[in-house]
Design an enzyme around this catalytic site. Structure first.
Site, PDB file in Angstrom:
ATOM      1  N   ARG A   4      -0.272 -10.861  -8.129  1.00 24.75           N
ATOM      2  CA  ARG A   4      -1.260 -11.915  -8.304  1.00 24.75           C
ATOM      3  C   ARG A   4      -1.308 -12.293  -9.784  1.00 24.75           C
ATOM      4  O   ARG A   4      -0.303 -12.647 -10.356  1.00 24.75           O
ATOM      5  CB  ARG A   4      -2.630 -11.446  -7.792  1.00 24.75           C
TER       6      ARG A   4
ATOM      7  N   SER B  65      -8.869  -7.217  -1.265  1.00 28.55           N
ATOM      8  CA  SER B  65      -9.687  -6.550  -0.246  1.00 28.55           C
ATOM      9  C   SER B  65     -11.083  -6.272  -0.788  1.00 28.55           C
ATOM     10  O   SER B  65     -12.077  -6.374  -0.062  1.00 28.55           O
ATOM     11  CB  SER B  65      -9.037  -5.227   0.181  1.00 28.55           C
TER      12      SER B  65
ATOM     13  N   HIS C 121      -2.280 -10.553   1.962  1.00 29.09           N
ATOM     14  CA  HIS C 121      -1.329  -9.571   2.490  1.00 29.09           C
ATOM     15  C   HIS C 121      -0.460 -10.192   3.587  1.00 29.09           C
ATOM     16  O   HIS C 121       0.759  -9.994   3.609  1.00 29.09           O
ATOM     17  CB  HIS C 121      -2.063  -8.367   3.112  1.00 29.09           C
TER      18      HIS C 121
ATOM     19  N   LYS D  36      -8.975   9.011  -2.038  1.00 32.06           N
ATOM     20  CA  LYS D  36      -9.573   7.679  -2.127  1.00 32.06           C
ATOM     21  C   LYS D  36     -10.576   7.461  -0.998  1.00 32.06           C
ATOM     22  O   LYS D  36     -10.365   7.910   0.121  1.00 32.06           O
ATOM     23  CB  LYS D  36      -8.456   6.629  -2.041  1.00 32.06           C
TER      24      LYS D  36
HETATM   25  P1  ADP Z   1      -3.131  -0.916  -3.118  1.00 32.39           P
HETATM   26  O1  ADP Z   1      -4.235   0.032  -2.848  1.00 32.39           O
HETATM   27  O2  ADP Z   1      -1.742  -0.326  -3.108  1.00 32.39           O
HETATM   28  O3  ADP Z   1      -3.362  -1.867  -4.296  1.00 32.39           O
HETATM   29  P2  ADP Z   1      -3.546  -3.235  -1.525  1.00 32.39           P
HETATM   30  O4  ADP Z   1      -3.720  -3.261  -0.048  1.00 32.39           O
HETATM   31  O5  ADP Z   1      -4.718  -3.692  -2.333  1.00 32.39           O
HETATM   32  O6  ADP Z   1      -3.115  -1.790  -1.809  1.00 32.39           O
HETATM   33  O7  ADP Z   1      -2.294  -4.110  -1.964  1.00 32.39           O
HETATM   34  C1  ADP Z   1      -0.986  -3.887  -1.524  1.00 32.39           C
HETATM   35  C2  ADP Z   1      -0.032  -4.861  -2.190  1.00 32.39           C
HETATM   36  O8  ADP Z   1      -0.420  -6.195  -1.860  1.00 32.39           O
HETATM   37  C3  ADP Z   1       0.012  -4.826  -3.709  1.00 32.39           C
HETATM   38  O9  ADP Z   1       1.339  -5.103  -4.114  1.00 32.39           O
HETATM   39  C4  ADP Z   1      -0.898  -5.954  -4.113  1.00 32.39           C
HETATM   40  O10 ADP Z   1      -0.580  -6.454  -5.404  1.00 32.39           O
HETATM   41  C5  ADP Z   1      -0.575  -6.963  -3.039  1.00 32.39           C
HETATM   42  N1  ADP Z   1      -1.651  -7.931  -2.816  1.00 32.39           N
HETATM   43  C6  ADP Z   1      -2.959  -7.687  -2.630  1.00 32.39           C
HETATM   44  N2  ADP Z   1      -3.654  -8.838  -2.464  1.00 32.39           N
HETATM   45  C7  ADP Z   1      -2.754  -9.843  -2.552  1.00 32.39           C
HETATM   46  C8  ADP Z   1      -2.838 -11.273  -2.490  1.00 32.39           C
HETATM   47  N3  ADP Z   1      -4.004 -11.900  -2.353  1.00 32.39           N
HETATM   48  N4  ADP Z   1      -1.693 -11.987  -2.609  1.00 32.39           N
HETATM   49  C9  ADP Z   1      -0.517 -11.358  -2.804  1.00 32.39           C
HETATM   50  N5  ADP Z   1      -0.366 -10.021  -2.880  1.00 32.39           N
HETATM   51  C10 ADP Z   1      -1.457  -9.264  -2.766  1.00 32.39           C
END
Ligand code: ADP
Length: 164
Positions: free
Chosen positions: A90, A129, A17, A41
């Site tokens: 990803r 995450s 992130h 959620k």
């Molecule tokens: P959500 O619940 O919306 O999926 P996340 O916090 O998991 O929220 O992810 C938010 C955004 O960050 C999404 O676009 C996701 O694809 C991107 N993302 C999550 N992990 C990574 C990573 N390791 N590298 C690049 N982008 C990521």
């Protein structure tokens, strides 16, 4: 003014992130990191805990603002006069879900909002995450995956969970 929003759960915020946030901030005049609270959620960290962790890592960067929100992203975008939705991509597995979101948001905003995808950096390709939570709950080291500023928060959360 080109205002972008990078929205997500950030439960917790990972190095993946942080990488997207820093790169997106170079492409926009202002980048808002929107931490989402979705009522249906279940999260590990409360909205306030997630906000504090994001603040610890990227607070103080000039053109980045950190906000929390509930409800539809299109409404949050409108409230903040933002036009660009930033998402990270990803592996192929992200693609279908992300395309659905992007098309949905474009239709809901009648074409006013544009989504841009930034590819995950190689070292973060398989980082999520949920992986961080899985490692943490099994007492593994998460320092390769999250910034040092929040490691103690994650360890404390695990300790607290075990006590319940
Ligand atoms: P959500 O619940 O919306 O999926 P996340 O916090 O998991 O929220 O992810 C938010 C955004 O960050 C999404 O676009 C996701 O694809 C991107 N993302 C999550 N992990 C990574 C990573 N390791 N590298 C690049 N982008 C990521």
């Amino acid at each position: 003014m080109r205002v972008g929003v990078y929205a997500g759960s950030f439960d917790p915020i990972t190095k993946g992130h942080v990488d997207i946030i820093k790169r997106a901030a170079k492409l926009t005049d202002n980048l808002i990191v929107g931490i989402l609270n979705n009522g249906s959620k279940k999260y590990w960290f409360s909205l306030e805990e997630r906000r504090i962790m994001v603040e610890k890592i990227i607070g103080g960067i000039d053109n980045i603002e950190i906000k929390t929100f509930e409800g539809l992203l299109v409404d949050f975008m409108q409230e903040n006069d933002a036009q660009i939705i930033v998402r990270g991509l990803r592996a192929v597995s992200d693609y279908e879900y992300e395309l659905q979101l992007a098309l949905g948001n474009s239709m809901l905003s009648e074409g006013e909002l544009e989504t841009i995808f930034l590819p995950a950096s190689r070292e973060n390709l398989y980082l999520s995450s949920s992986l961080v939570r899985e490692i943490a709950i099994n007492k593994g080291k998460v320092d390769k995956f999250v910034n040092k500023e929040i490691i103690e928060d994650i360890e404390n959360k695990v300790l607290h969970m075990k006590k319940r």
